[in-house]
Write a protein that holds these residues in place. Structure first.
Motif, PDB file in Angstrom:
ATOM      1  N   PRO A 107       0.833  -1.207   0.000  1.00 21.26           N
ATOM      2  CA  PRO A 107       0.000   0.000   0.000  1.00 21.26           C
ATOM      3  C   PRO A 107       0.870   1.260   0.000  1.00 21.26           C
ATOM      4  O   PRO A 107       1.885   1.307   0.706  1.00 21.26           O
ATOM      5  CB  PRO A 107      -0.797  -0.126   1.300  1.00 21.26           C
ATOM      6  CG  PRO A 107      -0.808  -1.594   1.591  1.00 21.26           C
ATOM      7  CD  PRO A 107       0.484  -2.149   1.063  1.00 21.26           C
ATOM      8  N   CYS A 138      -6.180  -9.762  -6.818  1.00 19.55           N
ATOM      9  CA  CYS A 138      -7.124  -8.851  -6.170  1.00 19.55           C
ATOM     10  C   CYS A 138      -7.570  -7.908  -7.290  1.00 19.55           C
ATOM     11  O   CYS A 138      -6.984  -7.939  -8.377  1.00 19.55           O
ATOM     12  CB  CYS A 138      -6.460  -8.076  -5.025  1.00 19.55           C
ATOM     13  SG  CYS A 138      -5.072  -7.050  -5.554  1.00 19.55           S
ATOM     14  N   VAL A 140      -7.335  -4.876  -9.451  1.00 19.13           N
ATOM     15  CA  VAL A 140      -6.195  -3.987  -9.704  1.00 19.13           C
ATOM     16  C   VAL A 140      -6.637  -2.851 -10.634  1.00 19.13           C
ATOM     17  O   VAL A 140      -6.479  -2.927 -11.862  1.00 19.13           O
ATOM     18  CB  VAL A 140      -4.983  -4.740 -10.292  1.00 19.13           C
ATOM     19  CG1 VAL A 140      -3.770  -3.794 -10.348  1.00 19.13           C
ATOM     20  CG2 VAL A 140      -4.627  -5.971  -9.467  1.00 19.13           C
ATOM     21  N   GLU A 143      -5.030   2.790 -10.016  1.00 12.64           N
ATOM     22  CA  GLU A 143      -4.414   3.357  -8.802  1.00 12.64           C
ATOM     23  C   GLU A 143      -3.731   2.303  -7.931  1.00 12.64           C
ATOM     24  O   GLU A 143      -3.010   2.649  -6.996  1.00 12.64           O
ATOM     25  CB  GLU A 143      -5.477   4.077  -7.948  1.00 12.64           C
ATOM     26  CG  GLU A 143      -6.079   5.294  -8.609  1.00 12.64           C
ATOM     27  CD  GLU A 143      -7.031   4.955  -9.759  1.00 12.64           C
ATOM     28  OE1 GLU A 143      -7.537   3.810  -9.815  1.00 12.64           O
ATOM     29  OE2 GLU A 143      -7.236   5.832 -10.612  1.00 12.64           O
ATOM     30  N   ARG A 144      -4.006   1.014  -8.204  1.00 12.79           N
ATOM     31  CA  ARG A 144      -3.338  -0.029  -7.399  1.00 12.79           C
ATOM     32  C   ARG A 144      -2.143  -0.626  -8.137  1.00 12.79           C
ATOM     33  O   ARG A 144      -1.446  -1.487  -7.599  1.00 12.79           O
ATOM     34  CB  ARG A 144      -4.362  -1.099  -6.992  1.00 12.79           C
ATOM     35  CG  ARG A 144      -3.866  -2.029  -5.885  1.00 12.79           C
ATOM     36  CD  ARG A 144      -4.973  -2.854  -5.243  1.00 12.79           C
ATOM     37  NE  ARG A 144      -5.779  -2.034  -4.375  1.00 12.79           N
ATOM     38  CZ  ARG A 144      -7.107  -2.080  -4.284  1.00 12.79           C
ATOM     39  NH1 ARG A 144      -7.795  -2.944  -5.020  1.00 12.79           N
ATOM     40  NH2 ARG A 144      -7.739  -1.275  -3.470  1.00 12.79           N
ATOM     41  N   ASN A 206       1.198   1.882  -6.359  1.00 13.97           N
ATOM     42  CA  ASN A 206      -0.031   1.573  -5.620  1.00 13.97           C
ATOM     43  C   ASN A 206      -0.306   2.736  -4.663  1.00 13.97           C
ATOM     44  O   ASN A 206       0.441   2.930  -3.701  1.00 13.97           O
ATOM     45  CB  ASN A 206       0.163   0.254  -4.853  1.00 13.97           C
ATOM     46  CG  ASN A 206      -1.068  -0.138  -4.060  1.00 13.97           C
ATOM     47  OD1 ASN A 206      -2.102   0.535  -4.117  1.00 13.97           O
ATOM     48  ND2 ASN A 206      -0.956  -1.224  -3.313  1.00 13.97           N
ATOM     49  N   THR A 208      -3.274   3.017  -3.141  1.00 14.40           N
ATOM     50  CA  THR A 208      -4.441   2.602  -2.347  1.00 14.40           C
ATOM     51  C   THR A 208      -3.977   2.042  -0.990  1.00 14.40           C
ATOM     52  O   THR A 208      -2.786   1.862  -0.744  1.00 14.40           O
ATOM     53  CB  THR A 208      -5.273   1.530  -3.086  1.00 14.40           C
ATOM     54  OG1 THR A 208      -4.562   0.278  -3.061  1.00 14.40           O
ATOM     55  CG2 THR A 208      -5.554   1.933  -4.520  1.00 14.40           C
ATOM     56  N   GLU A 210      -4.719  -0.976   0.075  1.00 13.12           N
ATOM     57  CA  GLU A 210      -4.618  -2.443   0.015  1.00 13.12           C
ATOM     58  C   GLU A 210      -3.405  -2.850  -0.813  1.00 13.12           C
ATOM     59  O   GLU A 210      -3.063  -2.167  -1.784  1.00 13.12           O
ATOM     60  CB  GLU A 210      -5.855  -3.038  -0.682  1.00 13.12           C
ATOM     61  CG  GLU A 210      -7.175  -2.728  -0.025  1.00 13.12           C
ATOM     62  CD  GLU A 210      -7.289  -3.377   1.338  1.00 13.12           C
ATOM     63  OE1 GLU A 210      -6.762  -4.508   1.483  1.00 13.12           O
ATOM     64  OE2 GLU A 210      -7.878  -2.756   2.234  1.00 13.12           O
ATOM     65  N   ARG A 212      -1.323  -4.624  -3.700  1.00  8.42           N
ATOM     66  CA  ARG A 212      -1.603  -5.151  -5.043  1.00  8.42           C
ATOM     67  C   ARG A 212      -0.925  -6.499  -5.163  1.00  8.42           C
ATOM     68  O   ARG A 212       0.298  -6.592  -5.104  1.00  8.42           O
ATOM     69  CB  ARG A 212      -1.054  -4.216  -6.122  1.00  8.42           C
ATOM     70  CG  ARG A 212      -1.470  -4.647  -7.522  1.00  8.42           C
ATOM     71  CD  ARG A 212      -0.408  -4.426  -8.559  1.00  8.42           C
ATOM     72  NE  ARG A 212       0.731  -5.308  -8.386  1.00  8.42           N
ATOM     73  CZ  ARG A 212       1.841  -5.256  -9.133  1.00  8.42           C
ATOM     74  NH1 ARG A 212       1.953  -4.344 -10.070  1.00  8.42           N
ATOM     75  NH2 ARG A 212       2.838  -6.110  -8.934  1.00  8.42           N
TER      76      ARG A 212
END
Ligand SMILES: O=C(O)CCC(=O)C(=O)O
Length: 255
Positions: A107, A138, A140, A143-144, A206, A208, A210, A212
């Motif tokens: 993240p 996940c 994606v 932004e990730r 990334n 975000t 979370e 990636r």
């Protein structure tokens, strides 16, 4: 939530996807994995990252090379017959596994993976069709850290290796590629992009909250020979320059 629909297989993959790949050197293929597989592989990737050291020491990503040798669940992903069958249909030649890597952008990692081609890093001769399956474990979005590709750049077979930590490196090696179109492909969990090993590509930072989580399965032509050039996968093996890369480290896929 995306509505459930059928998995993409080598048999139902449209001919237009194959043509797109052969023309551009990459293609997005939705739903290569079933949702329950994605969850299992995602959790296995996160668990492996907690017990294994990253090969890459910077902030770009956590890089776990040859995860299939360390973890039984990720072994099933790397040897997954659906991925390998689609890869073989796109490449149009018999393939072997070269290696895999689980790539996690943490993240807010702040660092894109900068433009590069893969093939110049590898100790390969006679591998004109090698390609990677980049599987999203996940969602994606851009932004990730999804992938961006330069269409047709796989035809630039003469370029020396570029530095994926340097945003100028590819364009210093090949100035005209700077002005070419770029295609950015966000993926839902269980989707995949395939890219030819000479296709120039990058992935965003990334930004975000979370991680990636991506797993990359890299296939090479079944006839690929070892050049002797240093590489983390081949250095520990007792190989002679000129020999075909085969045996248990480089199985034929689909098996
Ligand atoms: O996922 C990334 O950040 C980069 C992936 C990449 O360069 C590759 O799969 O060849």
């Amino acid at each position: 939530m995306r509505t459930a629909s059928a998995r993409t297989t080598a048999d139902n993959l449209g001919e237009e996807a194959v043509e797109y790949y052969r023309r551009n050197g990459f293609v997005r293929v939705p739903r290569v994995l079933a949702p329950d597989e994605v969850r299992e592989f995602h959790d296995a990737a996160i668990a492996l990252s907690k017990r294994t050291e990253s090969l890459h020491k910077g902030a770009i990503f956590t890089q776990l090379v040859n995860a299939w040798r360390e973890d039984e669940v990720l072994r099933r992903l790397t040897l997954h017959p659906n991925l390998a069958s689609i890869a073989e249909r796109l490449a149009g030649v018999p393939l072997r596994l070269w290696h895999d890597q689980t790539l996690i952008k943490q993240p807010h990692n702040q660092r894109p993976t900068e433009f590069h081609q893969d093939q110049p890093y590898w100790p390969h001769a006679d591998s004109p069709s090698s390609l990677s399956a980049w599987v999203a474990l996940c969602d994606v979005p851009v932004e990730r850290g999804c992938m961006t590709f330069i269409p047709g750049s796989f035809r630039r077979t003469e370029l020396r290796a570029q530095n994926l930590a340097d945003p100028r490196s590819l364009f210093e090696v090949c100035p005209d590629l700077e002005w070419d179109e770029r295609v950015t492909l966000p993926l839902r969990a269980g989707d995949c992009t395939f890219h030819h090993s000479r296709t120039a590509h990058m992935a965003n930072a990334n930004v975000t909250d979370e991680p990636r989580v991506a797993h990359v399965v890299i296939y090479m032509d079944a006839t690929t020979r070892y050049t002797g050039q240093p590489h983390v996968v081949t250095d520990p093996l007792d190989l002679k320059a000129g020999q075909v890369l085969e045996g248990e480290m480089f199985p034929r896929l689909p098996a």
